[in-house]
Design a protein around this motif. Structure first.
Motif, short mmCIF file in Angstrom:
data_model
loop_
_atom_site.label_atom_id
_atom_site.label_comp_id
_atom_site.label_asym_id
_atom_site.label_seq_id
_atom_site.Cartn_x
_atom_site.Cartn_y
_atom_site.Cartn_z
N UNK A 795 -21.19 -68.66 -34.96
CA UNK A 795 -20.81 -69.09 -36.31
C UNK A 795 -22.02 -69.20 -37.22
N UNK A 796 -23.18 -69.59 -36.66
CA UNK A 796 -24.44 -69.61 -37.41
C UNK A 796 -25.59 -69.69 -36.42
N UNK A 797 -26.80 -69.32 -36.90
CA UNK A 797 -27.99 -69.29 -36.06
C UNK A 797 -29.08 -70.15 -36.65
N UNK A 798 -29.90 -70.76 -35.79
CA UNK A 798 -31.14 -71.36 -36.23
C UNK A 798 -32.13 -70.23 -36.51
N UNK A 799 -33.01 -70.42 -37.50
CA UNK A 799 -33.88 -69.37 -38.03
C UNK A 799 -34.73 -68.70 -36.96
N UNK A 800 -35.46 -69.49 -36.19
CA UNK A 800 -36.44 -68.90 -35.28
C UNK A 800 -35.74 -68.10 -34.18
N UNK A 801 -34.67 -68.65 -33.63
CA UNK A 801 -34.04 -67.97 -32.51
C UNK A 801 -33.36 -66.68 -32.97
N UNK A 802 -32.76 -66.67 -34.13
CA UNK A 802 -32.17 -65.42 -34.64
C UNK A 802 -33.24 -64.34 -34.74
#
Length: 892
Positions: A795-802
């Motif tokens: 549904x959404x990602x944290x910036x660094x992991x994406x």
């Protein structure tokens, strides 16, 4: 550093003590029809100078510079190429980065290229700080015993890093036992204004960095723009590739007033974290401003900047002002550098004082520091602040939600006491967030002093520890006469480095652990760190609370979360009278007086004068030599990773869709990189433990996953193996389990992945909101790709992991229009096809996901492809950022 072509003619010079420095003038740019430069947030001025300096019409166009110069809070996001001045690493995340560099040297050699092309082009500092564990505690021997164990466990890794120190140019290693990377960065490495020689000229520019630890943001408190990236991005940056990023929104956080009596920097940062998490600042910059800054020390600012990952922002930036200059001078920076910082900041419009107009921000949040109350955060997330007076009731609510009717008591074998639900079994003053801050460390020492003088002791079931972020801390605690009192309560020095909040808290005493297991007790930890995610601190501890160092001492005395420390006694004094927290808590004046008397500039000069020297154990390590590493096939710590096996010289011209994929896991919201990436201890009956046993490693010598990050065989076995992971495909079971399809057989995720890989079956993961929250762990992405996962749909990602997923060649896809795994009715038995990639991948395009259920019914839904930039398209086409960089260097 190689500057651009100065198309805009903004190169100017300034002179300090007779020495001339060139710089790229924002004022000169403003004069060319861009008056908005003066009102830009300070953090964006740093980015703007970077574009101006590197403008070359190839990676940075004049239009990029002008667009940022004319930035408006509501304007559309624009991709830019950003080049930080330097890279900071810690050893957990740094070792795999150096492993990858060594593997790239092998690969380029095998492809007929020159291994010396693989060298850091930007300065790199690696601080060995994440390998010390709290095995020994509570005695004068604790530090020596833990250091000895650290070197015994990590000799292979340390020998490898010593090889890297000599093999690679532009690469420095700060040895074990020196401090934590963030505190060493603030106290010594950071310069605020960096310089480089360029064609006979000295060029001055803002000190900026990226780091392989998400808490790199701590240096934002010193007006150095920096944030955490994955090891993958860091490797790319130090190999000369720009960091591709979108110009962010900037949230202005206005601080007014002054903290009241009894409120610490920890209380402030927990309040700030809660406020910003509620607002939602993922992918945004946060910049602090307002009159409250005048009442805030540099150490307090660093405390707030440190926790940017916890409030979700890319950074938490403080501008240069008189306090910055005072701190630089006090910590022993070169006087000419300090003069340059002030002159440069004023010339560039990067200086803040009371007359500075407020910048224009995307959004503004405001906090009156006078309204902050003493607080903790927990029991599972750093943003879940609990006012101290409500802590007892909050734990009671958490316990009630566990479904247990009443508190349980278990006798501790060989002891004269029982262990109860809610008892505090770990009280840790641990480095990172707070140990850079003398006021809270001295406050902890004063609480300890008053407690000892009243005759109090820590409860016998509490594992106590002091792990400062630098050797300066123990110097000033000793100078203040506080060390004996901390020692008396069991807060003896256990090491310099990251311990408890990285999962290096070490084992509980066996009788304590046995009682916890026997009663399945919900016991607690209180620590002065920044991370308290479930399962992270200790496998035996279910409730973890972040708190200031003096509160850590208080809870060691109380021994339980069932005590309201604001109204109930912490214990009984030697005079038979009850002792309360208010009897022990020092006044702000007492704290400041002790800090002023004990902390001196000489301490910083003495400790950092030989920062790269290291202890005898470090200097005596034998290591190989040569431009390529001599891999040891028998090593269980360092192995050559398989990323470049069979890699052709050229990337494929076209991409392929993902066909006939199986579902590896159905995961909920807030799946952290702790859930994904191997961390903490390695269990004997896990795939990672089985591998080590097969290689004749005794369980006693397993060490931690973090220490074995240089061995992909261990790490891929520990990916998705966290004991708290809940895969919805396997009901009623926690940990690294899945169902192999189509049979539905339950097995370890690693074992299922190996079976799928043997069959040639690709894998996908479905997840909820904020997938990948937490530390910037590259192994969360590396392990994912090595297990055969081709796409993550969330549904959404944290910036660094994406970003890391793309960097490893895994496709991040995001549900649209409120769609979820639940609304699709997924159970994990489906076959998944991802369609549209082969037709031509473009940033943030829509792709089709076809889902075929076990009954044969088929549904096609559109999702957003979170390959966000053109550079990321190239990384994905090459199979990952490492392959892209390697091929680029081959053709250079």
């Amino acid at each position: 550093m190689t500057v651009g072509i100065d198309t805009l003619k903004t190169r100017r010079s300034l002179t300090i003590d007779g020495k001339s420095y060139d710089y790229f003038s924002l004022a000169a740019l403003a004069e060319q029809g861009h008056p908005g430069v003066a009102k830009l947030p300070f953090s964006l001025k740093v980015l703007l100078e970077n574009l101006l300096r590197y403008q070359d019409e190839r990676t940075v166009a004049v239009s990029d510079v002008k667009s940022l110069a004319d930035w408006q809070p509501a304007q559309a996001e624009r991709e830019i190429a950003y080049r930080p001045a330097r890279v900071l690493m810690q050893d957990f995340t740094g070792v795999p980065a150096v492993v990858d560099l060594a593997a790239m040297r092998d690969a380029i050699h095998n492809l007929g290229g020159d291994p010396q092309k693989i060298n850091p082009l930007s300065p790199v500092d690696l601080v060995i700080d994440h390998s010390v564990m709290v095995d020994a505690y509570g005695s004068a021997q604790s530090f020596d015993d833990n250091v000895k164990l650290e070197f015994e466990r990590n000799n292979e890794r340390y020998a490898f890093l010593r090889w890297g120190q000599t093999a690679f140019n532009n690469f420095r290693v700060v040895p074990p036992g020196t401090g934590i990377c963030h505190q060493v960065n603030v106290e010594y490495l950071a310069q605020v204004v960096w310089t480089a020689d360029e064609q006979g000229k000295t060029v001055a520019y803002p000190d900026t960095c990226v780091g392989t630890d998400s808490h790199t943001t701590m240096v934002n408190g010193l007006a150095v723009l920096g944030w955490g990236v994955g090891g993958i991005e860091a490797e790319s940056s130090m190999l000369g590739q720009p960091v591709s990023m979108l110009v962010p929104e900037v949230v202005g956080f206005k601080l007014t007033g002054k903290a009241p009596e009894g409120v610490t920097a920890t209380d402030i940062v927990l309040t700030v974290t809660q406020m910003l998490r509620k607002l939602g600042v993922v992918g945004k910059f946060v910049e602090f401003f307002g009159p409250g800054l005048a009442n805030m020390s540099l150490a307090d600012r660093a405390t707030i900047a440190n926790m940017a990952p916890e409030y979700g922002a890319t950074c938490g930036f403080f501008p240069v002002d008189a306090e910055t200059i005072r701190y630089l001078s006090f910590t022993g920076r070169d006087p000419s550098r300090v003069k340059l910082v002030e002159a440069y900041a004023k010339a560039q419009g990067m200086w803040r004082d009371e007359s500075t107009p407020d910048p224009v921000f995307s959004t503004v949040l405001e906090l009156d520091l006078g309204s902050v109350e003493p607080s903790l955060a927990g029991p599972k997330r750093p943003q879940d602040r609990v006012v101290l007076k409500d802590a007892k009731g909050s734990f009671a609510k958490t316990f009630a939600e566990s479904g247990v009717a009443a508190a349980r008591k278990v006798p501790v074998e060989g002891k004269n006491y029982e262990l109860t639900d809610g008892d505090v079994v770990i009280a840790a003053i641990t480095s990172c967030t707070n140990t850079s801050n003398p006021s809270v460390l001295v406050a902890a020492g004063l609480v300890a002093k008053k407690a000892v003088e009243r005759g109090l002791t820590a409860k016998p079931w509490v594992k106590t520890s002091l792990a400062p972020g630098s050797q300066v801390v123990t110097d000033y605690l000793a100078a203040a006469g506080l060390t004996p009192y901390l020692d008396k309560l069991g807060f003896n020095l256990v090491g310099y480095g990251c311990t408890t909040c990285i999962g290096n808290s070490g084992p509980l005493d066996e009788p304590i652990a046995a009682a916890v297991e026997k009663g399945d007790l919900m016991v607690a930890a209180v620590l002065s760190g920044n991370r308290n995610f479930e399962g992270r601190i200790s496998p035996h501890v279910k409730a973890n609370y972040l708190a200031s160092p003096p509160l850590v001492v208080a809870y060691a005395l109380a021994g339980s979360m069932n005590v309201d420390v604001t109204t109930e006694p912490l214990g009984t004094g030697s005079d038979g009278r009850a002792v309360y927290l208010k009897d022990l808590w020092p006044t702000n004046a007492e704290i400041q007086q002790a800090v002023d008397a004990a902390l001196t500039p000489a301490m910083f000069k003495n400790r950092y004068g030989n920062v790269f020297h290291g202890p005898d154990q470090w200097r005596s390590i034998e290591t190989a030599e040569g431009e390529t590493y001599k891999w040891d096939s028998g090593s269980t710590y360092v192995q050559n990773p398989p990323y470049f096996v069979g890699m052709p010289k050229a990337a494929p011209e076209t991409l392929s869709d993902i066909s006939q994929a199986r579902v590896l896991a159905l995961l909920g919201d807030s799946i952290t990189t702790d859930h994904i990436s191997p961390a903490g201890s390695i269990k004997k009956d896990s795939p990672g433990g089985s591998y080590l046993l097969e290689h004749q490693v005794r369980p006693l010598d397993f060490n931690s996953y973090g220490a074995r990050r240089g061995n992909h065989e261990v790490m891929m076995r520990g990916t998705f193996a966290n004991i708290r992971l809940k895969n919805e495909m396997v009901e009623g079971v926690s940990g690294g389990w899945t169902r192999y399809q189509p049979s539905g057989e339950q097995m370890f995720i690693y074992d299922a992945c190996m079976r799928y890989k043997a069959e040639g079956t690709p894998l996908v993961i479905f997840a909820g909101k904020e997938y990948g929250t937490g530390s910037s762990r590259d192994w969360a992405a590396k392990g994912t790709v090595l297990l055969g996962v081709k796409a993550v749909i969330a549904e959404s990602f944290e910036r660094i992991h994406r970003s890391n997923l793309v960097g490893m060649g895994v496709l991040p896809l995001q549900f649209k229009d409120g769609m979820t795994r639940q609304s699709l009715g997924l159970d994990g038995s489906e076959v998944v096809d991802i369609i549209g990639v082969a037709a031509g991948l473009k940033p943030r395009m829509d792709v089709d996901v076809a889902i075929t259920k076990a009954d044969g019914s088929r549904q096609v839904v559109k999702v957003l492809c979170r390959v966000d930039t053109l550079d990321e398209v190239e990384y994905y086409r090459h199979g990952g950022i490492l392959q892209y960089v390697l091929r680029s260097l081959m053709s250079a």
